[in-house]
Design a protein around this motif. Sequence first.
Motif, short mmCIF file in Angstrom:
data_model
loop_
_atom_site.label_atom_id
_atom_site.label_comp_id
_atom_site.label_asym_id
_atom_site.label_seq_id
_atom_site.Cartn_x
_atom_site.Cartn_y
_atom_site.Cartn_z
N UNK A 99 0.82 -1.04 -0.05
CA UNK A 99 0.08 -0.01 0.16
C UNK A 99 0.94 1.14 0.01
N UNK A 100 0.25 2.33 -0.89
CA UNK A 100 1.02 3.57 -0.63
C UNK A 100 0.36 4.27 0.55
N UNK A 101 1.18 5.05 1.42
CA UNK A 101 0.63 5.90 2.38
C UNK A 101 0.68 7.41 2.42
N UNK A 102 -0.44 7.99 2.70
CA UNK A 102 -0.39 9.73 2.84
C UNK A 102 -0.78 10.03 4.10
N UNK A 103 -0.04 10.82 4.81
CA UNK A 103 -0.44 11.29 5.95
C UNK A 103 -1.46 12.44 5.58
N UNK A 104 -2.15 12.46 6.83
CA UNK A 104 -3.45 13.34 6.78
C UNK A 104 -3.34 14.72 6.63
N UNK A 105 -2.13 15.26 6.98
CA UNK A 105 -1.80 16.42 6.84
C UNK A 105 -1.56 16.89 5.41
N UNK A 106 -0.94 15.70 4.50
CA UNK A 106 -0.77 16.27 3.21
C UNK A 106 -2.22 16.18 2.38
N UNK A 107 -3.23 15.32 3.05
CA UNK A 107 -4.57 15.35 2.43
C UNK A 107 -5.29 16.70 2.60
N UNK A 108 -5.12 17.15 3.81
CA UNK A 108 -5.64 18.57 4.18
C UNK A 108 -4.93 19.65 3.00
N UNK A 109 -3.77 19.52 3.03
CA UNK A 109 -3.05 20.39 1.63
C UNK A 109 -3.46 20.36 0.46
N UNK A 110 -3.87 19.30 0.01
CA UNK A 110 -4.59 18.86 -1.08
C UNK A 110 -5.87 19.36 -1.35
N UNK A 111 -6.57 19.38 -0.20
CA UNK A 111 -8.00 19.70 -0.42
C UNK A 111 -7.99 21.30 -0.58
N UNK A 112 -7.00 21.88 0.29
CA UNK A 112 -6.94 23.43 0.20
C UNK A 112 -6.61 23.91 -1.14
N UNK A 113 -5.52 23.15 -1.55
CA UNK A 113 -5.25 23.30 -3.31
C UNK A 113 -6.24 23.19 -4.18
N UNK A 114 -6.95 22.26 -4.14
CA UNK A 114 -8.30 22.10 -4.81
C UNK A 114 -9.27 23.49 -4.52
N UNK A 115 -9.35 23.85 -3.51
CA UNK A 115 -10.40 24.59 -3.16
C UNK A 115 -9.93 26.18 -3.60
N UNK A 116 -8.63 26.36 -3.71
CA UNK A 116 -8.23 27.63 -4.29
C UNK A 116 -8.29 27.59 -5.68
N UNK A 117 -8.40 26.53 -6.38
CA UNK A 117 -8.39 26.65 -7.86
C UNK A 117 -9.33 25.43 -8.45
N UNK A 118 -10.59 25.40 -8.05
CA UNK A 118 -11.59 24.25 -8.04
C UNK A 118 -11.88 24.00 -9.58
N UNK A 119 -12.35 22.77 -10.08
CA UNK A 119 -12.80 22.36 -11.26
C UNK A 119 -14.09 21.74 -10.96
N UNK A 120 -14.85 21.35 -11.90
CA UNK A 120 -16.14 20.78 -11.86
C UNK A 120 -15.98 19.21 -12.21
N UNK A 121 -16.59 18.31 -11.57
CA UNK A 121 -16.36 16.93 -11.71
C UNK A 121 -15.25 16.29 -11.86
N UNK A 122 -14.13 16.69 -10.88
CA UNK A 122 -12.72 16.25 -11.09
C UNK A 122 -12.63 15.07 -10.31
N UNK A 123 -11.68 14.19 -10.92
CA UNK A 123 -11.32 12.85 -10.23
C UNK A 123 -9.83 12.71 -10.16
N UNK A 124 -9.23 12.43 -8.98
CA UNK A 124 -8.06 12.46 -8.69
C UNK A 124 -7.90 11.03 -7.88
N UNK A 125 -6.78 10.39 -8.24
CA UNK A 125 -6.02 9.32 -7.33
C UNK A 125 -5.25 10.12 -6.33
N UNK A 126 -5.34 9.78 -5.11
CA UNK A 126 -4.68 10.51 -3.89
C UNK A 126 -3.80 9.59 -3.04
N UNK A 127 -2.46 9.46 -3.00
CA UNK A 127 -1.77 8.69 -2.25
C UNK A 127 -0.45 9.25 -1.95
#
Length: 346
Positions: A245-273
């Motif tokens: 398994x690949x592992x991602x710390x919750x801190x990095x998840x939060x940073x990814x969420x904020x990055x999307x929120x600052x430049x959002x798209x509609x119907x986006x799909x991303x693998x995140x890990x």
Amino acid sequence: MIALVTGSSGLVGSELVTYLDERGWTVHGIDNNMRRDLFGEGGDTTASLRRLRDTTQRFTHHELDIRDSEGVLAIVREHRPHLIVHAAAQPSHDLAARRPRDDFEINAVATLGLLEAARRWTPESPFVFLSTNKVYGDSPNHVELVELETRWDYAQPALHDGIDESFPIDRSLHSLFGVSKAAADLLVQEYGLNFGLPTACFRAGCLTGSRHAAVELHGFLAYLARALRDGVPYRVYGHKGKQVRDNLHAHDVAAAIVAFAEEPRSGAVYNLGGGRANSVSMLEAIARLEELTDRPLDWTYVDEARQGDHVCYISDVRSFRADYPGWAPEVSLDDILSELATADSS
């Protein structure tokens, strides 16, 4: 700025509440400690909620079942959040088979209610859904693998960076959990594509951190570390203990969420890990945590693997990094393991 976070006492939710609070956001959290009902005392998130109340300055907790669509609608209508993050879930594919109605209502039906609330009252606010790699079912097990000394790996060089978003979700064994999350994932996409809502599905690999109320049925690394620290017998299910398994710390998840929120798209799909750099097999994780804690793990091997379990799964995050080049995982695998090895079990 106002954010609404569901599952706010959970691993990702609580990390995000802290992350946003530190950056001046007002955060409303929805959580009713359903995790304790699902997993017993080991899943209790009371301590997480207490910590948030003690350490944040602009956080309001709402004791609400995410399945209460009218209650959710009322919160969205009253507070009109500038960001909605849906992290609440029934997260175990093993438990879903025993409680299929709860699983589908929590994961799929509740997502529909939250999307409707967003469409009616905050249609311009980014909506981020924490999806899962289980939407791909067991399709990743059908690629050619090579057996190495301590792990399975992809045989094809084209898969070096892992599974990307083009992987099929049809004609595979998902587990009922994978089905409910796939239904929610598709709903989030369609609300983006049909109604123009700025939505994103983050198809997550293993998300982790010391704040994880991990149990045997969910929370691979955190539960493994807890078993080592507390002397709890541990079971390894199938695949010779070489599943990856690949592992991602919750801190990095939060940073990814904020990055999307600052430049959002509609119907986006991303693998995140965490990608290949943060990947680890069961055998490798046991060896490293034994080294860090200076104690042996009491573990047994169960020959039968869990239904629908991935043999090797590494998240290809190049799509998200291409759209958001300022984001990259900051917490390394070794940092994650060190944090978990020294975490307080209480």
